[in-house]
Design a protein around this motif. Structure first.
Motif, PDB file in Angstrom:
ATOM      1  N   SER A  12      -6.450   8.619   2.551  1.00  0.00           N
ATOM      2  CA  SER A  12      -5.551   7.775   3.199  1.00  0.00           C
ATOM      3  C   SER A  12      -6.745   6.375   4.630  1.00  0.00           C
ATOM      4  O   SER A  12      -7.472   6.863   4.357  1.00  0.00           O
ATOM      5  CB  SER A  12      -5.626   8.619   5.109  1.00  0.00           C
ATOM      6  N   CYS A  13      -6.062   5.940   5.504  1.00  0.00           N
ATOM      7  CA  CYS A  13      -6.781   5.143   6.264  1.00  0.00           C
ATOM      8  C   CYS A  13      -7.767   5.913   7.671  1.00  0.00           C
ATOM      9  O   CYS A  13      -8.617   5.019   7.820  1.00  0.00           O
ATOM     10  CB  CYS A  13      -5.721   4.341   7.338  1.00  0.00           C
ATOM     11  N   THR A  14      -6.955   7.278   7.238  1.00  0.00           N
ATOM     12  CA  THR A  14      -8.692   7.791   8.020  1.00  0.00           C
ATOM     13  C   THR A  14      -9.530   8.233   7.398  1.00  0.00           C
ATOM     14  O   THR A  14     -10.331   7.839   7.854  1.00  0.00           O
ATOM     15  CB  THR A  14      -7.700   9.609   8.930  1.00  0.00           C
ATOM     16  N   ASP A  48       0.984  -1.019  -0.243  1.00  0.00           N
ATOM     17  CA  ASP A  48      -0.247  -0.221  -0.199  1.00  0.00           C
ATOM     18  C   ASP A  48       0.478   1.251  -0.187  1.00  0.00           C
ATOM     19  O   ASP A  48       0.137   2.917  -0.314  1.00  0.00           O
ATOM     20  CB  ASP A  48      -0.944  -0.336   1.116  1.00  0.00           C
ATOM     21  N   HIS A  49       1.965   1.027   0.708  1.00  0.00           N
ATOM     22  CA  HIS A  49       2.318   2.867   0.870  1.00  0.00           C
ATOM     23  C   HIS A  49       3.272   2.580  -0.645  1.00  0.00           C
ATOM     24  O   HIS A  49       3.460   4.422  -0.607  1.00  0.00           O
ATOM     25  CB  HIS A  49       3.278   2.281   1.571  1.00  0.00           C
ATOM     26  N   SER A  50       4.287   1.868  -1.156  1.00  0.00           N
ATOM     27  CA  SER A  50       4.897   2.387  -1.775  1.00  0.00           C
ATOM     28  C   SER A  50       4.599   2.123  -3.538  1.00  0.00           C
ATOM     29  O   SER A  50       4.870   2.104  -4.581  1.00  0.00           O
ATOM     30  CB  SER A  50       6.538   2.410  -1.549  1.00  0.00           C
ATOM     31  N   GLY A  91      -3.984   3.150  -2.407  1.00  0.00           N
ATOM     32  CA  GLY A  91      -3.820   3.136  -1.328  1.00  0.00           C
ATOM     33  C   GLY A  91      -2.893   4.173  -0.567  1.00  0.00           C
ATOM     34  O   GLY A  91      -4.078   5.170  -0.847  1.00  0.00           O
ATOM     35  N   CYS A  92      -2.194   4.231  -0.224  1.00  0.00           N
ATOM     36  CA  CYS A  92      -1.109   4.856   0.805  1.00  0.00           C
ATOM     37  C   CYS A  92      -1.897   6.566   0.450  1.00  0.00           C
ATOM     38  O   CYS A  92      -1.911   7.664   0.742  1.00  0.00           O
ATOM     39  CB  CYS A  92      -0.484   5.333   1.806  1.00  0.00           C
ATOM     40  N   SER A  93      -0.863   6.234  -0.929  1.00  0.00           N
ATOM     41  CA  SER A  93      -0.624   7.748  -1.843  1.00  0.00           C
ATOM     42  C   SER A  93      -0.266   8.928  -0.729  1.00  0.00           C
ATOM     43  O   SER A  93       0.826   8.996  -0.567  1.00  0.00           O
ATOM     44  CB  SER A  93      -2.332   8.409  -2.283  1.00  0.00           C
ATOM     45  N   MET A  94      -0.936  10.406  -1.449  1.00  0.00           N
ATOM     46  CA  MET A  94      -0.242  11.396  -0.531  1.00  0.00           C
ATOM     47  C   MET A  94      -0.565  11.495   0.682  1.00  0.00           C
ATOM     48  O   MET A  94       0.453  12.663   1.042  1.00  0.00           O
ATOM     49  CB  MET A  94      -1.292  12.540  -1.554  1.00  0.00           C
ATOM     50  N   CYS A  95      -0.890  10.670   0.911  1.00  0.00           N
ATOM     51  CA  CYS A  95      -0.709  10.688   3.141  1.00  0.00           C
ATOM     52  C   CYS A  95       0.585  10.664   3.330  1.00  0.00           C
ATOM     53  O   CYS A  95       0.854  11.522   4.833  1.00  0.00           O
ATOM     54  CB  CYS A  95      -1.008   9.381   3.495  1.00  0.00           C
ATOM     55  N   LEU A  96       1.520   9.875   2.480  1.00  0.00           N
ATOM     56  CA  LEU A  96       2.278   9.984   3.185  1.00  0.00           C
ATOM     57  C   LEU A  96       4.104  10.140   2.282  1.00  0.00           C
ATOM     58  O   LEU A  96       5.507  10.199   2.021  1.00  0.00           O
ATOM     59  CB  LEU A  96       3.674   8.941   3.784  1.00  0.00           C
ATOM     60  N   SER A 110      -5.965  13.038   4.954  1.00  0.00           N
ATOM     61  CA  SER A 110      -5.332  12.710   6.001  1.00  0.00           C
ATOM     62  C   SER A 110      -4.951  12.433   8.084  1.00  0.00           C
ATOM     63  O   SER A 110      -5.923  13.256   8.437  1.00  0.00           O
ATOM     64  CB  SER A 110      -3.804  11.933   5.242  1.00  0.00           C
ATOM     65  N   ASN A 111      -4.232  12.230   8.485  1.00  0.00           N
ATOM     66  CA  ASN A 111      -4.169  12.234   9.749  1.00  0.00           C
ATOM     67  C   ASN A 111      -2.350  13.717   9.971  1.00  0.00           C
ATOM     68  O   ASN A 111      -2.681  13.660  11.361  1.00  0.00           O
ATOM     69  CB  ASN A 111      -4.036  10.647  10.208  1.00  0.00           C
ATOM     70  N   ARG A 112      -1.874  13.491   9.026  1.00  0.00           N
ATOM     71  CA  ARG A 112      -0.762  13.875   9.936  1.00  0.00           C
ATOM     72  C   ARG A 112      -0.349  14.658   8.974  1.00  0.00           C
ATOM     73  O   ARG A 112      -0.079  14.944   7.887  1.00  0.00           O
ATOM     74  CB  ARG A 112       0.909  12.810   9.833  1.00  0.00           C
TER      75      ARG A 112
HETATM   76  S1  SF4 Z   1      -1.221   6.741   6.859  1.00  0.00           S
HETATM   77 FE1  SF4 Z   1      -1.327   6.728   5.425  1.00  0.00          FE
HETATM   78  S2  SF4 Z   1       0.469   5.667   4.956  1.00  0.00           S
HETATM   79 FE2  SF4 Z   1       0.459   5.245   7.403  1.00  0.00          FE
HETATM   80  S3  SF4 Z   1      -1.169   2.943   6.975  1.00  0.00           S
HETATM   81 FE3  SF4 Z   1      -2.503   5.083   7.048  1.00  0.00          FE
HETATM   82  S4  SF4 Z   1      -2.197   5.907   4.586  1.00  0.00           S
HETATM   83 FE4  SF4 Z   1      -1.105   4.853   5.252  1.00  0.00          FE
END
Ligand code: SF4
Lengths: 195, 467
Positions: free
Chosen positions: B347-349, B64-66, B407-412, B429-431
């Protein structure tokens, strides 16, 4: 894991609060499949100017602090992501101990598994260490894990807490997995019970 | 009578393998989730030590991340990402672990697919080399993030060395007003207690406003427990939880289902159980929240002004000054109306169906502002397909947004989806850490409603004007 007994080092000041693991090692460095080369990315965005050249104001770039092993940081160091790449990057650069008033839970766990000692001090001690690192950057601090004691440059002593298990693992440089593997029977018994 | 217990205490006690005076306790782990970024070094260590995975069926892997979100073809990722993706494929094959890879329908963000596939269940201990593992606590499980050394420990022994946490009751009272969501609740909590407020604790979210949330909203709440410093966030399972799980691929079936529900019903904290700490928030006066700084506690309601300098301690002032400097925002000024370059919904949020539907309700029949980049990234491939079935992809595209693979995409920003230096993003997202969404990028955290509304106007916008 490298064992940790005693160190004597200059103190690298990082007077920011809430230093998150994205600052310690940004995500773009996380594509490695081993632990090598992460020191390269340590504090990347603070250590380098936008054009990629070293930021002369950042302590890790100053001659004074080359070879130093102790980082002094603001409150709540290591918040954010669970990436163990953060302690790998710090130890890869040569940091062996971090002094702050508090650490994020996962970072502290990860650090202890990599021979990196998180030391929690009071706000007063933190403030006096920051003052001192400004007045006398060349002064050194002694950290003695066995006796859980730091000797500050003015000769005063400060004791610190660490749980006995992490202390033994650090002193002897043992991997905690060994301890879990020795409990194979209990784990199997648990699995039998709850099946 | 036995001492009343909290949900956390019940889970802790039922998973204790061994206790000792001179070492942390050993806790059994029911479910282990892994992804490509924090697992490779754990597998290398197992190989070096000649160890196998103890219970490979209890570990589930995803990518998911990359992973790229433009295409499902991973060869389009950069060279190092491809190596990482090939590595997890190899590791799962060698150690007998189920992997949701490129071609799999079930692939997605690790914390989205666990619940969606029915792996995440009440009463479980769940870990993953990822701090947002707290998400799974929405089901009444004890779920927390671990480092890579611990990923290795769990693979080898299905157990972890753990010290018991303190408990923290977070009570949300009242009824959520129109246009205000679970995301605003959690941002309000973190603004109140600070990002270190929950350190050493596990949150249990209680109160009528929590009970009233659907599972998507509850996951949003638990997801960001870590942003309040807590390792885990938990919500007692109830009929909403059971209705969500029933019929999911890996949830119990038939008689097993009834037995499981009977067991799960015993999990909620007992009447009179005592928490180490508590806070209460009345949600009835809550408004949409936005962040102005470089950590999630730097949040205000959409109509508040950014705090002024000088009211706080020296350290707090210097961190506010540093944050505002990075964000290029001024103290004591409004954030509403500030221009935005990019909107990221994902994002997972906030990447589940409820989130996408909320965003689509605003985007429908409208166009994003001139020069605005809108990126909508579903949390899993199943969600993507479900959303496409409802025409959400079309709504996003017609509005001028980009509709992506999961995917996680622009979250990180590890996969090439990133901000350019200096750009402002409103992100679900969360951060909002410095550079989190790309070097030099500036993140404003908000709900899917607020993000979608800001995409339409090109400015930080109160979504209630557009819903
Ligand atoms: S916080 Fe962002 S990078 Fe981490 S698992 Fe959730 S979506 Fe993926």
């Amino acid at each position: 894991m490298k064992s940790f007994t005693k160190i004597t080092s200059k103190i690298i000041p990082l007077p920011h609060t809430d230093v998150d693991t994205d600052q310690i090692i940004p995500a773009r460095y996380l594509k490695v499949i081993n632990k090598d080369g992460l020191a390269e990315g340590l504090f990347d965005s603070w250590r380098r100017l936008p054009d990629g050249s070293p930021n002369p104001d950042f302590p890790l770039n100053q001659d004074e602090y080359q070879g130093a092993e102790v980082l002094l940081a603001g409150d709540n160091f290591g918040c954010g992501s669970s990436r163990e790449h953060a302690p790998w990057a710090l130890t890869g650069w040569g940091i062996r101990a971090i002094i702050s008033t508090s650490f994020a839970d996962i970072f502290r766990n990860n650090a202890l598994k990599n021979g990196l000692l998180p030391i929690v001090v009071s706000e007063e001690t933190q403030a006096s260490l920051f003052d001192l690192s400004e007045e006398a950057p060349a002064a050194t601090i002694d950290i003695d894990l066995e006796n859980q004691r730091m000797t500050l440059p003015d000769g005063s002593g400060v004791s610190f807490e660490i749980d006995p298990f992490s202390k033994t693992c650090l002193l002897e440089g043992i991997d905690q997995l060994g301890y879990l593997l020795k409990h194979d029977e209990q784990i199997a018994a648990f699995e039998g019970r709850v099946k | 009578m036995t001492q009343p217990k909290t949900l956390y205490e019940k889970l802790w006690e039922s998973h204790l393998v061994a206790e000792s005076d001179d070492a942390p306790s050993i806790l059994y782990i029911d479910l282990h989730l892994i992804h490509e970024v924090t697992s490779p070094q754990a597998f290398s260590a197992l190989r070096e030590k000649g160890l196998k995975a103890r219970r490979p069926e209890r570990t589930i892997a995803t990518m998911d991340h990359s992973t790229p979100t433009i295409s499902l073809d991973y060869e389009s990722a950069d060279e190092m990402a491809v190596i990482q993706l090939n590595q997890i494929t190899q590791n799962c094959a060698d150690f007998g672990i189920t992997l949701y890879d490129a071609g799999s329908d079930g692939r997605g963000i690790v914390h989205v697919i666990g619940p969606e596939q029915g792996y995440t269940q009440p009463g479980m201990t769940i870990v993953c080399g990822d701090s947002h593992t707290s998400t799974h606590g929405a089901f009444g499980s004890l779920a927390f993030g671990i480092g890579t050394s611990e990923v290795e420990h769990v693979l080898a022994t299905q157990s972890l060395l753990q010290a018991k946490s303190e408990t923290y009751e977070v009570k949300f009272e009242g009824e959520l007003p129109f246009g205000v969501t679970a995301k605003d609740m959690i941002l309000a909590l973190i603004a109140k207690i600070g990002i270190g407020g929950g350190t050493g604790h596990v949150f249990e979210y209680t109160g009528e406003a929590v009970k009233a949330l659907n599972m998507d909203g509850r996951m949003t709440l638990c997801n960001m427990a870590i942003e309040g410093g807590a390792r885990a966030g938990m919500i007692a399972p109830d009929d909403v939880t059971f209705a969500y799980l029933k019929g999911r691929t890996h949830a119990p079936k038939g008689a097993g289902w009834d037995a499981a529900v009977a067991k799960w019903q015993k999990l909620p904290s007992d009447e009179g159980a005592v928490y180490d700490k508590a806070v209460t928030i009345d949600v009835s006066t809550l408004e949409p929240m936005v962040t102005y700084g470089t950590n999630p506690e730097m949040g205000i309601t959409i109509n508040q002004r950014i705090p002024s300098l000088g009211n706080k301690s020296e350290a707090a002032n210097s961190s506010l000054e540093k944050a505002l400097n990075y964000m290029d925002l001024s103290a004591d000024s409004p954030l509403k109306g500030h221009p935005v370059d990019v909107v990221f919904i994902g994002s997972c949020t906030n990447s589940r169906m409820s989130d996408l539907r909320a965003a689509a309700s605003i985007l429908k029949g409208r166009k994003v502002a001139e020069g605005m980049r809108l990126l909508v990234v579903p949390g899993s491939e199943s969600i993507r397909k479900e959303a496409e079935g409802e025409g959400i992809d079309k709504i996003v595209r017609d509005a001028g947004g980009e509709w992506r693979f999961a995917g996680c995409s622009m979250c990180l920003a590890m996969n090439g989806d990133e901000l350019e230096p200096g750009q402002y993003a409103v992100s679900t997202s969360n951060r909002n850490f410095e550079g989190r969404q790309g070097k030099g990028g500036r993140t404003i955290l908000a709900s899917p409603y607020t993000a979608a509304a800001s995409a339409i106007t090109g400015k930080v916008t109160d979504p209630r004007e557009l819903i």
